[in-house]
Design a protein around this motif. Structure first.
Motif, short mmCIF file in Angstrom:
data_model
loop_
_atom_site.label_atom_id
_atom_site.label_comp_id
_atom_site.label_asym_id
_atom_site.label_seq_id
_atom_site.Cartn_x
_atom_site.Cartn_y
_atom_site.Cartn_z
N VAL A 280 -2.17 66.98 23.78
CA VAL A 280 -1.69 66.02 22.78
C VAL A 280 -2.22 64.62 23.06
N THR A 281 -2.43 64.31 24.35
CA THR A 281 -2.99 63.00 24.69
C THR A 281 -4.44 62.91 24.25
N ALA A 282 -5.18 63.99 24.47
CA ALA A 282 -6.61 63.99 24.16
C ALA A 282 -6.90 64.07 22.66
N PHE A 283 -6.03 64.76 21.89
CA PHE A 283 -6.35 65.00 20.48
C PHE A 283 -5.36 64.37 19.50
N GLY A 284 -4.26 63.82 20.00
CA GLY A 284 -3.27 63.23 19.10
C GLY A 284 -3.80 62.02 18.35
N GLY A 285 -4.57 61.18 19.03
CA GLY A 285 -5.12 59.99 18.38
C GLY A 285 -6.08 60.36 17.26
N GLY A 286 -6.87 61.43 17.48
CA GLY A 286 -7.79 61.88 16.45
C GLY A 286 -7.06 62.37 15.20
N ALA A 287 -5.91 63.01 15.42
CA ALA A 287 -5.11 63.48 14.28
C ALA A 287 -4.60 62.29 13.47
N ILE B 108 -6.99 67.12 8.75
CA ILE B 108 -6.53 67.24 10.14
C ILE B 108 -7.08 68.52 10.76
N SER B 109 -7.33 69.52 9.93
CA SER B 109 -7.86 70.79 10.43
C SER B 109 -9.22 70.64 11.08
N ASP B 110 -9.91 69.50 10.84
CA ASP B 110 -11.20 69.27 11.49
C ASP B 110 -11.07 69.26 13.00
N ILE B 111 -9.88 68.93 13.49
CA ILE B 111 -9.66 68.88 14.94
C ILE B 111 -9.90 70.26 15.55
#
Length: 208
Positions: free
Chosen positions: A38-45, A55-58
């Motif tokens: 969540v730390t690594a990908f939360g900002g991208g969301a 958001i599905s691009d993640i």
């Protein structure tokens, strides 16, 4: 090339930061992976929501998920006291993630043709979003709400990107290093933004 490097650096740094927080809170291996992801990908969301990307691009970032997984696994099996020989390792890796994703988020918004204000917001959300989720899940006050200077460095980095004065990879890496350096200096030297409490204390001291 620069975009992918920033992605990898930010993902690894925030995965490590999340893992360190989880181990400090004595979470099990599932908690380490959860906080790291969540730390690594939360900002991208957060960023995708802002700029109108799915958001599905993640979920298409399979390589980055693998990089984060390997990074967190290594961190979990490293003797924890090695990490704690310097009690600011967590802040150091968080600073790297903050800088990488703030610049990356700003570049994405700039490339999409958004205004300067939108570039700044995109950079701040990308740089700070994952850390906010991490701290909330760990039961901590998010660093972005502390008096110590945190989000302002993301604002500064995204602002410089939004001005369009960054043209080369070298300049991007210099900006990245500058943000990390200033963030670490703000911790070591205890730089703080003004707060109402400090303002009231200053008034009381002058009235004595």
């Amino acid at each position: 090339m620069t975009w992918e490097v920033l992605n990898i650096i930010g993902t690894m740094a925030f995965a490590i930061s999340g893992a360190i927080v989880a181990m400090e809170e004595r979470y099990d291996i599932f908690g380490v992976y959860l906080l790291g992801y969540v730390t690594a990908f939360g900002g991208g969301a957060f960023r995708n929501l802002l700029v109108g990307l799915p958001i599905s691009d993640i979920w298409a970032q399979g390589t980055l998920f693998t990089v984060a997984f390997i990074t967190m696994t290594i961190m979990f099996f490293i003797p924890f006291h090695w990490l704690m020989t310097w009690n600011r390792w967590g802040a150091f890796f968080d600073a790297i993630g903050l800088a990488s994703f703030a610049v990356q988020g700003g570049l994405l918004a700039l490339a999409a043709g958004y205004s300067l204000s939108a570039v700044i917001v995109a950079g701040v959300l990308t740089g700070c979003g994952g850390g906010i989720i991490r701290d909330l899940l760990a039961g901590r006050k998010p660093m972005v709400l502390h008096q110590e200077i945190y989000a302002m460095w993301a604002v500064l980095g995204a602002f410089i990107v939004g001005l369009g004065v960054i043209d080369t990879q070298t300049e991007i890496y210099i900006l990245l290093a500058a943000i990390v350096t200033m963030r670490i200096l703000s911790i070591i030297r205890k730089w703080e933004l003004p707060s109402r409490l400090n303002w009231l204390e200053l008034i009381r001291s002058k009235n004595k």
